[in-house]
Design a protein around this motif. Structure first.
Motif, PDB file in Angstrom:
ATOM      1  N   HIS A 127      17.563 -78.214  44.331  1.00 28.72           N
ATOM      2  CA  HIS A 127      18.229 -76.918  44.146  1.00 28.72           C
ATOM      3  C   HIS A 127      19.692 -76.961  44.574  1.00 28.72           C
ATOM      4  N   LYS A 128      19.975 -77.777  45.555  1.00 24.49           N
ATOM      5  CA  LYS A 128      21.353 -77.904  46.021  1.00 24.49           C
ATOM      6  C   LYS A 128      21.470 -79.213  46.798  1.00 24.49           C
ATOM      7  N   LYS A 129      22.591 -79.886  46.609  1.00 24.81           N
ATOM      8  CA  LYS A 129      22.793 -81.129  47.363  1.00 24.81           C
ATOM      9  C   LYS A 129      24.278 -81.356  47.619  1.00 24.81           C
ATOM     10  N   LYS A 130      24.545 -82.116  48.655  1.00 23.55           N
ATOM     11  CA  LYS A 130      25.914 -82.482  49.005  1.00 23.55           C
ATOM     12  C   LYS A 130      25.932 -83.923  49.495  1.00 23.55           C
ATOM     13  N   MET A 171      24.160 -75.033  53.189  1.00 27.47           N
ATOM     14  CA  MET A 171      22.876 -75.640  52.818  1.00 27.47           C
ATOM     15  C   MET A 171      21.767 -74.939  53.602  1.00 27.47           C
TER      16      MET A 171
END
Length: 217
Positions: A127-130, A171
């Motif tokens: 869904h979200k990453k960095k 996050m």
């Protein structure tokens, strides 16, 4: 460099298989001091970092059964320092020193943090990453305080993220989700890559740990 190390290991293995003995200590010191000098002190040495790391093994104690104990220390010098240990110093573990400088200076590391869910079929949905570049270190900082004092951790290598709150502030993880972390190493030319760490923790386990820590405090 890696090919030379692989060839040396193969040579040692072949000699052990044929004769049943390994290479003489002096023979191995010649190879590893040559590697250290060539790739970290001379023309192949990276210009962006002038620090050299030496793994020293000192006699710490002798037990009742006459078994010698070795104390391991990591010494750090600038490349142009007049206090550099001499090549061939018997107290320096030259093989370990080559490995340590290789890990600290010849490789790049990127950590990826992602918020994910797992479907009933077992598929992972991100869904979200960095991603964040990190640096290897033979020392560590205490995680439970804001102090800048570091402690030697070798042979454990740590990858610290000093600006963690700034990078990963957005996050957030919720019920049914999990946090996944992956650490990838690559050579400077990005010819090869390798995953050296993968891990994940579910929201429920993270919440349980947080509540426990709050009660302790």
């Amino acid at each position: 460099m890696l090919k030379a190390i692989a060839d040396e290991r193969n040579r040692l293995n072949i000699r052990q298989e044929v004769s049943g003995i390994g290479c003489f200590k002096d023979d191995r010191i010649v190879f590893w001091t040559w590697m250290f000098s060539t790739y970290f002190m001379e023309k192949f040495a990276p210009r962006q970092d002038d620090m050299l790391f030496y793994v020293r093994r000192k006699l710490a104690c002798v037990s009742a059964d006459n078994t010698e104990g070795k104390k391991v220390e990591v010494e750090v010098y600038r490349r142009d320092s007049k206090k550099l240990p001499g090549l061939g110093d018997p107290d320096i573990d030259w093989e370990e020193s080559v490995y340590l400088n290789l890990i600290l200076q010849k490789l790049d590391y990127v950590v990826t943090c992602a918020v994910c869910t797992r479907s009933d079929a077992g598929d992972i949905h991100i869904h979200k990453k960095k991603c964040q570049e990190v640096f290897a270190s033979p020392s560590k900082h205490a995680m439970d305080s804001k102090g800048e004092e570091s402690k030697m951790s070798y042979p454990n290598i740590f990858f610290m993220i000093d600006n963690f709150e700034e990078v990963f502030s957005d996050m957030t993880v919720g019920e049914g989700e999990m946090v996944c972390v992956e650490l990838v190493a690559s050579d400077k030319s990005n010819t090869f890559q390798g995953v050296i760490f993968q891990g994940s923790i579910r929201y429920e386990a993270l919440k349980k740990f947080t509540v426990t820590e709050e009660r302790r405090n």
